[in-house]
Scaffold this motif. Structure first.
Motif, PDB file in Angstrom:
ATOM      1  N   THR A 175       0.685  -1.207  -0.096  1.00  0.00           N
ATOM      2  CA  THR A 175      -0.165   0.024   0.029  1.00  0.00           C
ATOM      3  C   THR A 175       0.933   1.282  -0.155  1.00  0.00           C
ATOM      4  OG1 THR A 175      -1.821  -1.227   1.295  1.00  0.00           O
ATOM      5  CG2 THR A 175      -1.739   1.008   1.092  1.00  0.00           C
ATOM      6  N   LEU A 176       1.866   1.398   0.829  1.00  0.00           N
ATOM      7  CA  LEU A 176       2.987   2.304   0.844  1.00  0.00           C
ATOM      8  C   LEU A 176       3.394   2.670  -0.344  1.00  0.00           C
ATOM      9  CD1 LEU A 176       4.405   4.725   2.232  1.00  0.00           C
ATOM     10  CD2 LEU A 176       5.947   3.011   2.842  1.00  0.00           C
ATOM     11  N   GLY A 177       3.802   1.395  -1.268  1.00  0.00           N
ATOM     12  CA  GLY A 177       4.407   1.532  -2.609  1.00  0.00           C
ATOM     13  C   GLY A 177       3.597   2.204  -3.506  1.00  0.00           C
ATOM     14  N   LEU A 178       2.420   1.889  -3.671  1.00  0.00           N
ATOM     15  CA  LEU A 178       1.374   2.262  -4.592  1.00  0.00           C
ATOM     16  C   LEU A 178       1.145   3.877  -4.139  1.00  0.00           C
ATOM     17  CD1 LEU A 178      -1.160  -0.667  -4.623  1.00  0.00           C
ATOM     18  CD2 LEU A 178       0.642   0.181  -6.430  1.00  0.00           C
ATOM     19  N   LEU A 179       1.086   4.119  -2.831  1.00  0.00           N
ATOM     20  CA  LEU A 179       0.660   5.616  -2.454  1.00  0.00           C
ATOM     21  C   LEU A 179       2.145   6.280  -2.935  1.00  0.00           C
ATOM     22  CD1 LEU A 179      -0.594   5.184   1.000  1.00  0.00           C
ATOM     23  CD2 LEU A 179      -1.946   6.049  -0.853  1.00  0.00           C
ATOM     24  N   LEU A 180       3.101   5.991  -2.843  1.00  0.00           N
ATOM     25  CA  LEU A 180       4.473   7.002  -3.063  1.00  0.00           C
ATOM     26  C   LEU A 180       4.582   7.051  -4.690  1.00  0.00           C
ATOM     27  CD1 LEU A 180       6.928   5.495  -0.506  1.00  0.00           C
ATOM     28  CD2 LEU A 180       5.647   7.830  -0.331  1.00  0.00           C
ATOM     29  N   ILE A 181       4.131   5.949  -5.457  1.00  0.00           N
ATOM     30  CA  ILE A 181       4.211   6.071  -6.996  1.00  0.00           C
ATOM     31  C   ILE A 181       3.198   6.890  -7.320  1.00  0.00           C
ATOM     32  CG2 ILE A 181       4.049   4.643  -8.815  1.00  0.00           C
ATOM     33  CD1 ILE A 181       5.416   2.339  -7.214  1.00  0.00           C
ATOM     34  N   PHE A 182       1.930   6.737  -6.896  1.00  0.00           N
ATOM     35  CA  PHE A 182       0.867   7.361  -7.570  1.00  0.00           C
ATOM     36  C   PHE A 182       0.819   9.000  -6.825  1.00  0.00           C
ATOM     37  CE2 PHE A 182      -0.517   3.119  -8.692  1.00  0.00           C
ATOM     38  CZ  PHE A 182      -0.977   3.380 -10.106  1.00  0.00           C
ATOM     39  N   ARG A 183       1.656   9.105  -6.175  1.00  0.00           N
ATOM     40  CA  ARG A 183       1.735  10.458  -5.771  1.00  0.00           C
ATOM     41  C   ARG A 183       2.439  11.542  -7.026  1.00  0.00           C
ATOM     42  NH1 ARG A 183       2.932  13.469  -0.591  1.00  0.00           N
ATOM     43  NH2 ARG A 183       5.208  13.115  -1.063  1.00  0.00           N
ATOM     44  N   HIS A 184       3.110  10.626  -7.896  1.00  0.00           N
ATOM     45  CA  HIS A 184       3.869  11.234  -8.554  1.00  0.00           C
ATOM     46  C   HIS A 184       3.566  10.935 -10.320  1.00  0.00           C
ATOM     47  CE1 HIS A 184       6.262  12.892  -5.549  1.00  0.00           C
ATOM     48  NE2 HIS A 184       6.344  11.733  -5.085  1.00  0.00           N
ATOM     49  N   VAL A 185       2.288  10.475 -10.361  1.00  0.00           N
ATOM     50  CA  VAL A 185       1.739  10.051 -11.520  1.00  0.00           C
ATOM     51  C   VAL A 185       0.853  10.996 -12.159  1.00  0.00           C
ATOM     52  CG1 VAL A 185       0.659   8.117 -12.744  1.00  0.00           C
ATOM     53  CG2 VAL A 185       2.370   7.297 -11.471  1.00  0.00           C
ATOM     54  N   LYS A 186       0.760  11.453 -13.172  1.00  0.00           N
ATOM     55  CA  LYS A 186      -0.331  12.117 -13.832  1.00  0.00           C
ATOM     56  C   LYS A 186      -1.445  11.526 -13.663  1.00  0.00           C
ATOM     57  CE  LYS A 186      -1.704  14.755 -18.188  1.00  0.00           C
ATOM     58  NZ  LYS A 186      -1.333  15.093 -19.496  1.00  0.00           N
ATOM     59  N   PRO A 187      -2.413  12.317 -13.279  1.00  0.00           N
ATOM     60  CA  PRO A 187      -3.862  11.661 -12.790  1.00  0.00           C
ATOM     61  C   PRO A 187      -4.448  11.092 -14.278  1.00  0.00           C
ATOM     62  CG  PRO A 187      -3.842  13.793 -11.781  1.00  0.00           C
ATOM     63  CD  PRO A 187      -2.537  13.614 -12.530  1.00  0.00           C
ATOM     64  N   LEU A 188      -5.033  10.036 -14.186  1.00  0.00           N
ATOM     65  CA  LEU A 188      -5.561   9.037 -15.181  1.00  0.00           C
ATOM     66  C   LEU A 188      -7.121   9.036 -14.830  1.00  0.00           C
ATOM     67  CD1 LEU A 188      -3.017   6.258 -15.146  1.00  0.00           C
ATOM     68  CD2 LEU A 188      -3.100   8.321 -16.792  1.00  0.00           C
ATOM     69  N   TRP A 189      -7.826   9.618 -15.663  1.00  0.00           N
ATOM     70  CA  TRP A 189      -9.311   9.729 -15.469  1.00  0.00           C
ATOM     71  C   TRP A 189     -10.073   8.338 -15.246  1.00  0.00           C
ATOM     72  CZ3 TRP A 189     -13.482   7.551 -18.130  1.00  0.00           C
ATOM     73  CH2 TRP A 189     -14.652   8.007 -17.760  1.00  0.00           C
ATOM     74  N   LEU A 190      -9.797   7.326 -16.080  1.00  0.00           N
ATOM     75  CA  LEU A 190     -10.382   5.934 -15.949  1.00  0.00           C
ATOM     76  C   LEU A 190     -10.064   5.310 -14.617  1.00  0.00           C
ATOM     77  CD1 LEU A 190     -12.535   3.819 -17.036  1.00  0.00           C
ATOM     78  CD2 LEU A 190     -10.500   3.069 -18.262  1.00  0.00           C
ATOM     79  N   LEU A 191      -8.743   5.459 -14.233  1.00  0.00           N
ATOM     80  CA  LEU A 191      -8.380   4.749 -13.080  1.00  0.00           C
ATOM     81  C   LEU A 191      -8.746   5.548 -11.806  1.00  0.00           C
ATOM     82  CD1 LEU A 191      -6.529   2.294 -11.938  1.00  0.00           C
ATOM     83  CD2 LEU A 191      -4.423   4.012 -11.726  1.00  0.00           C
ATOM     84  N   GLY A 192      -8.857   6.687 -11.801  1.00  0.00           N
ATOM     85  CA  GLY A 192      -9.380   7.615 -10.524  1.00  0.00           C
ATOM     86  C   GLY A 192     -11.006   7.446 -10.453  1.00  0.00           C
TER      87      GLY A 192
END
Length: 372
Positions: free
Chosen positions: A257-274
């Motif tokens: 969970t921490l790994g995904l949080l740290l990675i997606f903090r710096h990923v450009k927002p993706l509409w479908l995923l969000g």
């Protein structure tokens, strides 16, 4: 709540719900299931702890907080319990060879005991867990929270011995109901632990001042750690409180969970995923017992008749494509027409791609400010 929306949290939830659906498809290997089970449900509890801290929920009046969480969690629980039971009754009379009255009676007992029919188990767990967590945060010092979390780690193991020794031996409905209730309450302990972990992560992540590539690197390292721990610990299941090595279980769930949080903090927002993440509750409630999964499997199997080669690949592609389309339709229907099923008083506004573009711009400006 728009102002309180965190785009990267929605994307992490989107990843989580996609993995839940893939795990329930049964068309994945045992190794993949072992990896998925190590964190895909704890992720949602940890994220709830993060959102609890982000929204300062401990400042809300107790009555207002309980009412809000009841409508958000328990109204969907009872509404979809009824829907699942009605679907079972339909199959009982349309296809009596695949379902029995005993199965339906068992489902009713599970619903009434808060054990939960199928995927619904997590709603009472997170509802009661959040109420308990609210009281702990309001009344306890930080050291007391840590001590509570440590003690809570061991309670399910002893409780499960009680269930297996005294209650599973009985064959009457009252004892079955009591056993289901006890197991539902035991799930609250890991729920509180994960909420506590998420609550602490919110502060820790918020204070991080590392460069983007370093945070992403740490996140990838956390995912590798999760893989190693998951396969060392074996198959786990929060639904039935199967943890194996408790230390490995919590370490694996938290590291992923921490790994995904740290990675997606710096990923450009993706509409479908969000979009899937912000509507993860609807996906969770509808993908399995509302027959979306079974219909997608039938569609994929039918399409395979016209494909002479690469059948396995195309079956999976068609299956997940049909699931995605089916869930997008269900999200729109529930938000617009069946909003009362998820505890809402009026149709739910759904964020379009424009909001995600603005979120991406805000993230870019935040990165620039930090580097500057």
């Amino acid at each position: 709540m728009k102002g309180n929306r965190l785009a990267y949290i929605d994307m992490v939830k989107g990843v989580g719900i996609i993995l839940v659906v893939i795990g329930h498809s049964t068309y994945v290997s045992e190794g993949v299931l072992t990896w998925l089970a190590s964190f895909h449900m704890p992720l949602f509890f940890i994220v709830s702890g993060i959102l609890f801290a982000h929204r300062h929920s401990e400042r809300e009046h107790f009555g207002a907080y309980v009412k809000k969480r009841f409508f958000g969690m328990m109204v969907p629980y009872f509404a979809f319990s009824l829907i699942y039971i009605l679907i079972d009754y339909y199959y009982l009379y349309a296809h009596p060879e695949i379902i029995s009255k005993e199965f339906i009676y068992s489902a009713i007992l599970q619903a009434l005991s808060l054990f939960g029919i199928s995927v619904l188990w997590f709603l009472p767990a997170i509802f009661i867990g959040e109420i308990c967590f609210y009281g702990l945060v309001r009344k306890c010092a930080p050291w007391a929270l840590g001590l509570t979390g440590f003690v809570a780690v061991w309670v399910p193991s002893f409780g499960m011995k009680l269930v297996q020794t005294y209650i599973d031996m009985e064959k009457n409905p009252v004892m079955t109901w009591f056993g289901n209730l006890l197991m539902a309450l035991l799930r609250v302990f890991p729920a509180v632990i994960f909420l506590l972990i998420g609550y602490g992560l919110h502060t820790w992540i918020g204070r991080m001042r590392l460069k983007s590539h370093l945070e992403v690197g740490i996140g990838i390292g956390c995912l590798f750690l999760n893989c190693a721990v998951a396969f060392a610990n074996g198959r786990v299941d929060m639904h039935f409180l199967v943890f194996n090595n408790v230390f490995y279980y919590y370490l694996g769930a938290c590291s992923a969970t921490l790994g995904l949080l740290l990675i997606f903090r710096h990923v450009k927002p993706l509409w479908l995923l969000g979009f899937l993440g912000s509507n993860s509750l609807i996906v969770m409630l509808t993908h399995l017992d509302c027959q979306i999964m079974s219909q997608a499997i039938r569609f994929a199997a039918g399409m395979n008749q016209f494909i002479p080669r690469a059948k396995d690949f195309m079956f999976r592609f068609n299956l997940y494509a049909a699931l995605l389309i089916g869930e997008l339709i269900m999200i729109v229907l529930v938000n617009r027409v069946g909003f009362f099923l998820i505890g809402r008083k009026k149709p739910v506004h759904m964020e379009g791609p424009g909001w995600w573009q603005r979120a991406g711009k805000a993230l870019k400006e935040k990165r620039f400010t930090r580097i500057k």
